[in-house]
Design an enzyme around this catalytic site. Structure first.
Site, mmCIF file in Angstrom:
data_model
loop_
_atom_site.group_PDB
_atom_site.id
_atom_site.type_symbol
_atom_site.label_atom_id
_atom_site.label_comp_id
_atom_site.label_asym_id
_atom_site.label_seq_id
_atom_site.Cartn_x
_atom_site.Cartn_y
_atom_site.Cartn_z
ATOM 1 N N GLY A 22 80.057 43.515 32.117
ATOM 2 C CA GLY A 22 79.211 43.100 32.990
ATOM 3 C C GLY A 22 79.859 42.754 34.384
ATOM 4 N N ASP A 142 85.371 33.255 29.015
ATOM 5 C CA ASP A 142 84.945 34.604 28.249
ATOM 6 C C ASP A 142 86.320 35.036 27.462
ATOM 7 O OD1 ASP A 142 83.253 36.451 27.324
ATOM 8 O OD2 ASP A 142 83.783 37.967 29.136
#
Length: 322
Positions: A22, A142
């Protein structure tokens, strides 16, 4: 173009696409000036669309600010940033990083789970990277196996701080997209609580759970169902964690205040790494780029060797699964 390949900034020749997500695409590239291979990240997040130039510019400024901050981090368990390629005429910036020669932890786990002591040593290296980032005011947001690279000697390198750069406020975007990977995101972030380093520690705990259990306890058929499982908080107890069980017990608590501070966690991981399950040929001190054998925190050095209870801390076992 050189030999049919694209050259960025008249210097970095793209050789091979290594992966994408992403936050952009990572390439193996060749530095024509210094005659070395590097990793080149094309920072082009899917959320920064061409029809929203204002948002794209805001994202660009954030990622450049974050890249400059990360460039000041000097730690062997954090990927090294060499250079930023950016110009008004360019559609998006590129970040030049060290090329880590080895597989990702995700690729390693596809071959089978880790032994608890091995996972503990790996966890100490990742924790060392997180502590360095947290001390600089950066939360990764993340932490997952795909974002941990393994050098040929097995030492971990935490990479892809793109989400920390691209988003610095809500846990969910205006479109309802999760900022982070649903399976590894901390529950408090889903409730809008951002900026707490303990959220990265939850993700580290989930990474270690997956590493030893060979399954993800929160994974469901859809991302939305996975998020609901994270919020629901019913975590099945590990069965293969061995010496790492206490670490998982401490990290995977819904209340971020109940998770151990980094120094205590490092001590716990060191104890797990030195357990009888560790291979005698690979003691923790023999693994390059990890912290040395830990000293217990000051309030533990003259006691029983067990961390003292903290208010709200959990020192028992996982609750029964659903």
């Amino acid at each position: 173009m050189t030999s049919g390949r694209m050259v960025i900034d008249d210097r970095f020749e793209l050789v091979e696409r290594l992966g994408s997500g992403g936050m952009g695409t990572v390439w193996r590239a060749y530095d024509l000036a210094l005659h070395r291979e590097v990793a080149l990240k094309e920072v082009r997040p899917s959320s920064a669309t061409d029809d929203d130039p204002g948002r794209a510019q805001m994202m660009r400024e954030r990622v450049l600010r974050e890249a400059r901050a990360l460039a000041r981090l000097d730690h062997p368990n954090v990927v090294t940033i060499h250079h930023i390629v950016d110009a008004p005429a360019m559609a998006h910036p590129w970040i030049v990083m060290e090329l880590v020669r080895g597989q990702s932890l995700q690729e390693r786990l596809a071959q089978g789970p880790l032994a608890p002591a091995e996972a503990a040593r790996l966890g100490r290296g990742i924790l060392a990277a997180l502590r360095t980032a947290h001390e600089a005011g950066i939360c990764h947001r993340d932490v997952k196996p795909a974002n941990v690279l393994l050098r040929p000697d097995g030492s971990p390198v935490l990479t892809d701080f793109g989400i920390a750069a691209m988003q610095d406020s809500p846990g969910l975007t205006a479109n309802g997209d999760v900022v982070g990977s649903p399976e590894y995101i901390a529950p408090e972030r889903l409730r809008g609580q951002e900026g707490n380093p303990a959220s990265d520690l939850w993700s580290l705990g989930m990474l270690l759970y997956v590493a030893v259990e060979d399954r993800h306890p929160m994974r469901r058929e859809t991302p939305l169902a996975t998020l609901a499982a994270v919020l629901n908080g019913h975590l099945p107890p590990p069965v293969q964690a061995g010496s790492l069980t206490n670490v998982l017990n401490a990290l995977l608590r819904p209340d971020p205040a109940a998770r151990p501070p980094a120094a205590e966690l490092d001590w716990m991981l060191g104890q797990a790494a030195e357990s009888v399950s560790a291979p005698p040929s690979a003691p923790p001190s023999a693994t390059p780029h990890t912290a040395p054998s830990p000293m217990p925190p000051p309030d533990m050095r003259h006691g029983s060797g067990t961390p003292p209870p903290r208010p709200g801390a959990f020192h028992g076992q996982f609750p029964p699964g659903p």
